[in-house]
Design a protein around this motif. Structure first.
Motif, PDB file in Angstrom:
ATOM      1  N   VAL A 238       0.832  -1.208   0.000  1.00  0.00           N
ATOM      2  CA  VAL A 238       0.000   0.000   0.000  1.00  0.00           C
ATOM      3  C   VAL A 238       0.861   1.250   0.000  1.00  0.00           C
ATOM      4  CG1 VAL A 238      -1.737   1.315   1.298  1.00  0.00           C
ATOM      5  CG2 VAL A 238      -1.881  -1.179   1.213  1.00  0.00           C
ATOM      6  N   SER A 239       1.800   1.331   0.934  1.00  0.00           N
ATOM      7  CA  SER A 239       2.626   2.535   0.999  1.00  0.00           C
ATOM      8  C   SER A 239       3.828   2.313   1.901  1.00  0.00           C
ATOM      9  CB  SER A 239       1.824   3.730   1.523  1.00  0.00           C
ATOM     10  OG  SER A 239       1.462   3.521   2.855  1.00  0.00           O
ATOM     11  N   GLU A 240       4.675   3.296   1.868  1.00  0.00           N
ATOM     12  CA  GLU A 240       5.883   3.286   2.679  1.00  0.00           C
ATOM     13  C   GLU A 240       5.998   4.692   3.245  1.00  0.00           C
ATOM     14  OE1 GLU A 240       8.504   0.838   0.995  1.00  0.00           O
ATOM     15  OE2 GLU A 240      10.167   1.322   2.315  1.00  0.00           O
ATOM     16  N   GLU A 241       5.976   4.844   4.567  1.00  0.00           N
ATOM     17  CA  GLU A 241       5.997   6.193   5.131  1.00  0.00           C
ATOM     18  C   GLU A 241       6.961   6.293   6.292  1.00  0.00           C
ATOM     19  OE1 GLU A 241       1.855   6.602   6.785  1.00  0.00           O
ATOM     20  OE2 GLU A 241       1.305   6.105   4.721  1.00  0.00           O
TER      21      GLU A 241
ATOM     22  N   LYS B 151       9.692   6.080  13.039  1.00  0.00           N
ATOM     23  CA  LYS B 151       9.814   4.766  12.406  1.00  0.00           C
ATOM     24  C   LYS B 151       9.537   4.840  10.916  1.00  0.00           C
ATOM     25  CE  LYS B 151       5.124   3.136  13.592  1.00  0.00           C
ATOM     26  NZ  LYS B 151       4.687   4.419  14.101  1.00  0.00           N
ATOM     27  N   GLU B 152      10.068   3.816  10.227  1.00  0.00           N
ATOM     28  CA  GLU B 152       9.726   3.635   8.822  1.00  0.00           C
ATOM     29  C   GLU B 152       8.685   2.528   8.785  1.00  0.00           C
ATOM     30  OE1 GLU B 152      11.135   1.248   5.269  1.00  0.00           O
ATOM     31  OE2 GLU B 152      12.916   2.238   6.129  1.00  0.00           O
ATOM     32  N   ARG B 153       7.542   2.803   8.192  1.00  0.00           N
ATOM     33  CA  ARG B 153       6.453   1.819   8.179  1.00  0.00           C
ATOM     34  C   ARG B 153       6.139   1.422   6.750  1.00  0.00           C
ATOM     35  NH1 ARG B 153       1.136   2.513  11.885  1.00  0.00           N
ATOM     36  NH2 ARG B 153       2.400   1.229  13.254  1.00  0.00           N
ATOM     37  N   ARG B 154       6.234   0.119   6.468  1.00  0.00           N
ATOM     38  CA  ARG B 154       5.787  -0.415   5.170  1.00  0.00           C
ATOM     39  C   ARG B 154       4.435  -1.041   5.378  1.00  0.00           C
ATOM     40  NH1 ARG B 154      10.400  -4.117   2.376  1.00  0.00           N
ATOM     41  NH2 ARG B 154      12.137  -2.705   2.771  1.00  0.00           N
ATOM     42  N   ILE B 155       3.469  -0.580   4.597  1.00  0.00           N
ATOM     43  CA  ILE B 155       2.092  -1.019   4.817  1.00  0.00           C
ATOM     44  C   ILE B 155       1.609  -1.919   3.681  1.00  0.00           C
ATOM     45  CG2 ILE B 155      -0.282  -0.209   5.226  1.00  0.00           C
ATOM     46  CD1 ILE B 155       0.929   2.432   6.239  1.00  0.00           C
TER      47      ILE B 155
ATOM     48  N   VAL C 147      -1.401  -4.879   7.358  1.00  0.00           N
ATOM     49  CA  VAL C 147      -0.184  -5.469   7.924  1.00  0.00           C
ATOM     50  C   VAL C 147       0.932  -4.445   7.755  1.00  0.00           C
ATOM     51  CG1 VAL C 147       1.464  -7.374   7.776  1.00  0.00           C
ATOM     52  CG2 VAL C 147      -0.976  -7.802   7.344  1.00  0.00           C
ATOM     53  N   SER C 148       1.571  -4.070   8.868  1.00  0.00           N
ATOM     54  CA  SER C 148       2.640  -3.073   8.810  1.00  0.00           C
ATOM     55  C   SER C 148       3.941  -3.681   9.290  1.00  0.00           C
ATOM     56  CB  SER C 148       2.326  -1.885   9.714  1.00  0.00           C
ATOM     57  OG  SER C 148       1.103  -1.306   9.359  1.00  0.00           O
TER      58      SER C 148
END
Ligand code: ATP
Ligand code: CA
Ligand code: CA
Length: 177
Positions: A28-31, A107-111, A119-120
């Motif tokens: 979904v995304s990376e933030e 934090k770096e969160r990959r979603i 799921v992250s």
């Protein structure tokens, strides 16, 4: 809103990405998330298990309240979140009312989304890598089924232990790694 959420410590991020994708997960995304947590003048959120946060993520800002955890095995709780235009002003409003900034969590969160679940994979500065599986439900819903499905999804990802009910804030205070 009820946030139905289970967190676990993981050790191999790339392997976890492969497993998520092999279960049909969609990226979904990376933030990069910068979270400022506050404590209240009239009660201690560390004791009441509540949270007040200003989150900056991808150029947007959100203010969030979390209520106490409502069961023994997960991080499920009431969550209220809304967007605000200006993080500095939001922080100043809280501080003018006597709220005090406690800590910043970065934090770096990959979603990913897997079916109805989010799921992250979180790489938390100073802490390590964690997985969170979550689903938000309307207030008053029966969340037992969703929680069962979250643990089932963990099992499919090969994770049967290492679950963590403590927050990133508490883990950072304890100096975990
Ligand atoms: P989200 O799931 O909303 O993206 P997150 O995954 O970044 O959040 P979590 O660790 O799941 O972070 O949740 C934030 C936690 O910080 C909450 O569990 C909250 O209870 C905890 N917390 C907030 N303020 C305090 C405080 N003053 N002392 C101890 N813990 C606190
Ligand atoms: Ca979380
Ligand atoms: Ca969450």
């Amino acid at each position: 809103m009820i946030e139905v959420e289970v967190k676990a410590k993981i050790h191999d991020r790339d392997e976890m990405v492969d497993r998520i994708l092999s279960l049909g997960g969609v990226h979904v995304s990376e933030e990069e998330q910068h979270d400022l947590y506050f404590n209240a003048p009239h009660r201690d959120f560390a004791r009441t298990d509540e949270a007040l946060r200003i989150r900056r993520s991808g150029g947007r800002t959100f203010i969030t309240y979390k209520g106490p955890k409502i069961d023994e095995e997960s991080k499920t709780r009431k969550e209220l979140e809304t967007e605000v235009a200006d993080p500095g002003t939001a922080a100043e409003i809280l501080e003018s009312l006597g709220f005090r900034m406690v800590r910043e969590v970065v934090k770096e969160r990959r979603i990913y989304s897997v079916g109805e679940f989010t799921v992250s994979i979180d790489t938390v500065m100073g802490l390590g890598t964690y997985l969170e599986i979550e689903r938000d439900l309307p207030d008053g819903s029966d969340y037992a089924g969703a929680l069962r499905e979250i643990f089932e999804l963990y099992r499919k990802l090969g994770i049967e232990d290492g679950f963590e009910r403590r927050s990133y804030l508490e883990l950072l205070e304890l100096g975990e790694e």
